[in-house]
Design an enzyme around this catalytic site. Structure first.
Site, PDB file in Angstrom:
ATOM      1  N   ASP A  84      -4.966   4.781  -4.826  1.00 14.08           N
ATOM      2  CA  ASP A  84      -5.991   5.376  -3.962  1.00 14.08           C
ATOM      3  C   ASP A  84      -5.529   6.714  -3.378  1.00 14.08           C
ATOM      4  O   ASP A  84      -5.295   6.828  -2.168  1.00 14.08           O
ATOM      5  CB  ASP A  84      -6.345   4.410  -2.836  1.00 14.08           C
ATOM      6  CG  ASP A  84      -6.955   3.121  -3.349  1.00 14.08           C
ATOM      7  OD1 ASP A  84      -7.402   3.103  -4.508  1.00 14.08           O
ATOM      8  OD2 ASP A  84      -6.991   2.143  -2.594  1.00 14.08           O
TER       9      ASP A  84
ATOM     10  N   ASP B  61      -7.851  -5.262  -8.905  1.00 14.61           N
ATOM     11  CA  ASP B  61      -7.286  -4.564  -7.754  1.00 14.61           C
ATOM     12  C   ASP B  61      -6.269  -5.433  -7.007  1.00 14.61           C
ATOM     13  O   ASP B  61      -6.144  -6.629  -7.253  1.00 14.61           O
ATOM     14  CB  ASP B  61      -8.427  -4.161  -6.813  1.00 14.61           C
ATOM     15  CG  ASP B  61      -8.090  -2.962  -5.936  1.00 14.61           C
ATOM     16  OD1 ASP B  61      -6.965  -2.450  -6.031  1.00 14.61           O
ATOM     17  OD2 ASP B  61      -8.978  -2.536  -5.177  1.00 14.61           O
TER      18      ASP B  61
ATOM     19  N   HIS C  65     -14.945   8.144  -9.622  1.00 13.48           N
ATOM     20  CA  HIS C  65     -15.037   7.220  -8.498  1.00 13.48           C
ATOM     21  C   HIS C  65     -15.813   7.925  -7.389  1.00 13.48           C
ATOM     22  O   HIS C  65     -15.531   9.079  -7.076  1.00 13.48           O
ATOM     23  CB  HIS C  65     -13.641   6.820  -8.005  1.00 13.48           C
ATOM     24  CG  HIS C  65     -13.616   5.550  -7.210  1.00 13.48           C
ATOM     25  ND1 HIS C  65     -14.461   5.307  -6.147  1.00 13.48           N
ATOM     26  CD2 HIS C  65     -12.839   4.439  -7.324  1.00 13.48           C
ATOM     27  CE1 HIS C  65     -14.209   4.115  -5.648  1.00 13.48           C
ATOM     28  NE2 HIS C  65     -13.229   3.560  -6.343  1.00 13.48           N
TER      29      HIS C  65
ATOM     30  N   GLU D   1       0.855  -1.171   0.000  1.00 11.25           N
ATOM     31  CA  GLU D   1       0.000   0.000   0.000  1.00 11.25           C
ATOM     32  C   GLU D   1       0.904   1.238   0.000  1.00 11.25           C
ATOM     33  O   GLU D   1       1.918   1.261   0.700  1.00 11.25           O
ATOM     34  CB  GLU D   1      -0.893   0.018   1.246  1.00 11.25           C
ATOM     35  CG  GLU D   1      -2.049  -0.954   1.205  1.00 11.25           C
ATOM     36  CD  GLU D   1      -3.239  -0.417   0.418  1.00 11.25           C
ATOM     37  OE1 GLU D   1      -3.099   0.647  -0.211  1.00 11.25           O
ATOM     38  OE2 GLU D   1      -4.294  -1.072   0.427  1.00 11.25           O
TER      39      GLU D   1
ATOM     40  N   GLU E 156     -18.452  -1.117  -9.424  1.00 13.96           N
ATOM     41  CA  GLU E 156     -17.588  -2.028  -8.679  1.00 13.96           C
ATOM     42  C   GLU E 156     -18.364  -2.858  -7.661  1.00 13.96           C
ATOM     43  O   GLU E 156     -17.892  -3.898  -7.195  1.00 13.96           O
ATOM     44  CB  GLU E 156     -16.462  -1.251  -7.986  1.00 13.96           C
ATOM     45  CG  GLU E 156     -16.929  -0.166  -7.040  1.00 13.96           C
ATOM     46  CD  GLU E 156     -15.767   0.508  -6.328  1.00 13.96           C
ATOM     47  OE1 GLU E 156     -14.739  -0.151  -6.133  1.00 13.96           O
ATOM     48  OE2 GLU E 156     -15.899   1.688  -5.978  1.00 13.96           O
TER      49      GLU E 156
ATOM     50  N   GLU F 116      -0.584  -6.516  -4.350  1.00 12.44           N
ATOM     51  CA  GLU F 116       0.587  -6.189  -3.528  1.00 12.44           C
ATOM     52  C   GLU F 116       0.482  -6.740  -2.106  1.00 12.44           C
ATOM     53  O   GLU F 116       1.321  -6.448  -1.263  1.00 12.44           O
ATOM     54  CB  GLU F 116       0.803  -4.676  -3.481  1.00 12.44           C
ATOM     55  CG  GLU F 116      -0.326  -3.863  -2.838  1.00 12.44           C
ATOM     56  CD  GLU F 116      -1.511  -3.654  -3.756  1.00 12.44           C
ATOM     57  OE1 GLU F 116      -2.493  -4.426  -3.601  1.00 12.44           O
ATOM     58  OE2 GLU F 116      -1.471  -2.759  -4.601  1.00 12.44           O
TER      59      GLU F 116
ATOM     60  N   ARG G  18     -17.348  -1.138   1.444  1.00 12.01           N
ATOM     61  CA  ARG G  18     -16.434  -2.094   0.824  1.00 12.01           C
ATOM     62  C   ARG G  18     -17.257  -3.063  -0.021  1.00 12.01           C
ATOM     63  O   ARG G  18     -18.491  -3.077   0.018  1.00 12.01           O
ATOM     64  CB  ARG G  18     -15.642  -2.864   1.891  1.00 12.01           C
ATOM     65  CG  ARG G  18     -14.840  -1.990   2.851  1.00 12.01           C
ATOM     66  CD  ARG G  18     -13.665  -1.291   2.170  1.00 12.01           C
ATOM     67  NE  ARG G  18     -12.698  -2.225   1.645  1.00 12.01           N
ATOM     68  CZ  ARG G  18     -11.725  -2.803   2.364  1.00 12.01           C
ATOM     69  NH1 ARG G  18     -11.620  -2.574   3.664  1.00 12.01           N
ATOM     70  NH2 ARG G  18     -10.859  -3.610   1.784  1.00 12.01           N
ATOM     71  N   LEU G  19     -16.583  -3.915  -0.741  1.00 11.21           N
ATOM     72  CA  LEU G  19     -17.251  -4.849  -1.643  1.00 11.21           C
ATOM     73  C   LEU G  19     -17.285  -6.248  -1.035  1.00 11.21           C
ATOM     74  O   LEU G  19     -16.500  -6.572  -0.137  1.00 11.21           O
ATOM     75  CB  LEU G  19     -16.527  -4.882  -2.986  1.00 11.21           C
ATOM     76  CG  LEU G  19     -16.305  -3.514  -3.635  1.00 11.21           C
ATOM     77  CD1 LEU G  19     -15.546  -3.677  -4.942  1.00 11.21           C
ATOM     78  CD2 LEU G  19     -17.624  -2.785  -3.853  1.00 11.21           C
TER      79      LEU G  19
END
Length: 687
Positions: A476, A409, A541, A150, A291, A412, A304-305
């Site tokens: 982000d 997405d 977004h 991040e 999304e 990392e 969040r998803l």
């Protein structure tokens, strides 16, 4: 073409006059040693420390050459080891082409797990590249660790937001944190007559130190298999070579550059309402990006998803049929996915039953905390697991119902304390994970013959992601104008990654991360839209806290401004298509640092907040609040016309121009004012 110069206890290796390495007993080119690292991960943020137990300069050496002029050099811990011919490191130089030289490295003692390599430079030589760097364009004067993570919230230890993020989530970050690091940099020779790049073939943690006057010190936590030098007379030539080496991206499809992608996440009814209204307001729309297609979950971070990657019938009823209806209106539908599966969803259970999830060292379940919910890690070291994710999820659940693009997405987050099926060290796989993730997505497109038609976009990357990922996005950013995490960071991100073969870049219009009372303003959205006009993809977004943040439909002025920016974006399509062709054939990015075409103008070396769009347009986005003027540097050897006022300026100077909202500083080369691919755009700027 390789030149070896040796005198007493010193030697140098150069290629057509460009120094590759220089060694003396007092200043050896290689150091080896032993280090013990500690790596603590918390939701994609890493606290990394190293205790260096030993560091030994390899001053003793022996050189071997043969008739084909292959140069091999053995290095020893000391003269005693040399006397008994017990080398600890062997390097060999090979000329791969007239512009590429490779130096292979072979370690002879696995007990030494650290290597430092020094490459020659001079005090004033600039350094560019390093992956996607979001704070600085010229890397000279700083060190840069290469570890995908991040990037952090705030990324500036002097700010309240960074401090608060560090205290609460260990997530403040710093100038070097990035989703996409890459151990590759570009610089100029001492004589400034050539350009060179150095790439390290390794996936281990690395740290490049550019703070010294006469050398760069490249540190590795495992011996890289090789270092590769690219040498050319121009930066464009270097970019062509690098993009060939890593693999060039497919062309972007016409549909994604032909209007804005509206990012919406409140279900089908909301998306239909916003689309109809946007079209009535004159917004040029190419796609809806929903999304939340797989459902949502509410957390303290925001909306969040639901990480299961199947269409959620409640939020998007009859999605396949609706997508078909949208396509008939020339509107595409985009979704979202990532390489993790929430443990409370059916896909996780299916993947676990097949044995495709990474585990604890003892073989038990390994679940990652993603912020109030847990997910399993699909083990991409298992070929069948990569195939399963590609076929079962991306092809069947997405492409087969008409989804024509998605945000791919993360990538990392690979933890470094899990067990992978092939028993490889996750510390050495961590940086590679975004590339494996990109391969999964690219394979799905290829299997359905959708390469160059459907598009996925990623924020994470590492060496080799270029070949697979057709589009980057900047990650982000905070919903503000801050220096190290706001609007301006998108520019060096595009420029640094573009030099390494990533031709296409874009960002969330208005930013994404809203925390600790930091919220998006109409001004920020409008300024961000102005910059996004001059990127290949415009995409909005709603951000992580949609209810707390400004949305473009909430203000008539901002709405009209956004519509006009999309109209100008469409007017640029003929020009952008020529840039896409150039990217396909030469690997040149659409957004280019000024130095790419003006490398003899030293004033361009450090510029991180302006860019060339192609070769004809110069863009200087306004990235500060309440700023209605901007100073702009115009490169030497060229006259430039300010498109809003038609005022002509000679290059080689800094000028100040008015920049009210709706008129960001944009200049065109005077000898390109009649470029037919720019005619419609220039005409519309006068409307």
């Amino acid at each position: 073409m390789l030149q070896l110069t040796q005198q007493n206890n010193a030697f140098s290796v150069s290629y057509n006059g460009t120094a590759l390495i220089e060694h003396q007993t007092s200043t050896p080119v290689f150091f080896t040693g032993v280090g013990h690292e500690t790596m603590d991960m918390y939701r994609g943020n890493f606290n990394i420390k190293d205790y260096v137990e030993s560091r030994i300069g390899l001053s003793a050496f022996h050189i071997t050459t043969n008739e084909s002029k292959l140069i091999a050099i053995d290095f020893y811990l000391n003269e005693q080891e040399k006397a008994i011919n017990n080398p600890i490191l062997t390097i060999k130089f090979t000329v791969e082409s007239d512009k590429k030289i490779e130096m292979s490295l072979q370690s002879h003692d696995e007990a030494y797990n650290r290597l430092w390599v020094r490459t020659p430079t001079d005090k004033m030589a600039p350094v560019w590249g390093g992956g996607e760097q979001m704070s600085y364009f010229n890397l000279k004067g700083r060190n840069f660790p290469f570890w995908t993570s991040e990037p952090g919230v705030g990324r500036d230890k002097s700010t309240y937001i960074t401090w608060r993020s560090d205290v609460e989530n260990k997530a403040g970050g710093d100038y070097y944190n990035t989703n996409y690091p890459q151990p590759t940099f570009i610089s100029l020779t001492k004589a400034r007559d050539k350009v060179y790049a150095i790439h390290a073939n390794t996936t281990a943690y690395a740290d490049f130190d550019f703070q010294h006057d006469d050398f760069h010190e490249l540190q590795f936590w495992a011996i890289p298999s090789s270092l590769v030098w690219f040498i050319d007379e121009t930066i464009t030539g270097i970019v062509e070579s690098i993009s060939l080496f890593f693999g060039r991206q497919p062309k972007l499809p016409d549909w994604i550059i032909g209007g804005a992608v509206l990012g919406l996440k409140k279900g089908r009814a909301h998306a239909e309402e916003r689309l109809e209204d946007a079209l009535q307001k004159g917004v040029q729309v190419s796609a809806l990006w929903c999304e939340d297609w797989s459902g949502i979950r509410e957390t303290s971070f925001g909306v969040r998803l639901f990480w299961d990657w199947q269409a959620n019938e409640k939020r998007y009823p009859n999605l396949k049929e609706w997508i078909s209806e949208l396509n008939q209106k020339n509107i595409q539908f985009l979704a979202y996915t990532n390489p993790y599966l929430c443990i409370d969803g059916p896909m996780y259970k299916e993947g676990k039953a097949l044995g495709y999830m990474a585990t604890q060292l003892d073989g038990s379940d390994y679940n990652v905390d993603f912020g109030e919910f847990y997910c399993g890690v699909v083990d991409f070291t298992i070929p069948e697991a990569k195939q399963w994710f590609s076929e079962r999820i991306i092809q069947k659940e997405m492409l087969d119902i008409g989804i024509n693009g998605w945000m791919a997405d993360f990538g990392e987050y690979l933890p470094i304390d899990l067990k992978l099926s092939d028993n490889s060290d996750p510390k050495h796989r961590h940086n590679e994970w975004p590339v494996l993730w990109a391969e999964v997505n690219a394979h799905a497109l290829a299997a359905k013959d959708k390469t160059g038609d459907a598009v996925f976009f990623m924020r994470a990357g590492y060496s080799g992601v270029q070949k697979h990922c057709p589009l980057l996005w900047g990650g982000d950013q905070s919903v503000d104008f801050s220096r190290h995490d706001g609007l301006v960071t998108v520019i060096p991100a595009a420029l640094s990654s573009g030099l390494l073969g990533n031709a296409y870049h874009h960002s969330d219009i208005g930013g994404y991360t809203s925390l600790f009372g930091n919220v998006r303003t109409p001004e920020l959205f409008m300024r961000w839209a102005e910059m996004s006009l001059f990127t290949p993809v415009m995409r909005t977004h709603e951000c992580n806290r949609p209810a707390d943040n400004f949305q473009f439909w909430q203000d008539d002025t901002a709405y009209a401004h956004f519509a006009r920016m999309t109209q100008l974006h469409v007017a640029l399509v003929p020009y952008v298509k020529t840039l896409i062709e150039e990217a396909y054939h030469k690997g040149l990015p659409l957004q280019r640092p000024l130095v790419m075409h003006y490398q003899t103008d030293e004033n361009t070396f450090d510029i991180f907040d302006q860019y060339l769009y192609g070769e004809d347009l110069l863009i200087a986005p306004v990235y500060a609040a309440e700023q209605n003027e901007r100073t702009v540097y115009l490169p030497k050897g060229q006259s430039w016309i300010h498109i809003w006022s038609d005022t002509s300026y000679e290059g080689g100077q800094t000028v100040s121009v008015k920049a009210p909202i709706g008129h960001p500083p944009v200049f065109i080369k005077s000898n390109r004012i009649n470029n037919p691919t720019l005619g419609d755009f220039l005409q519309k700027t006068k409307a």
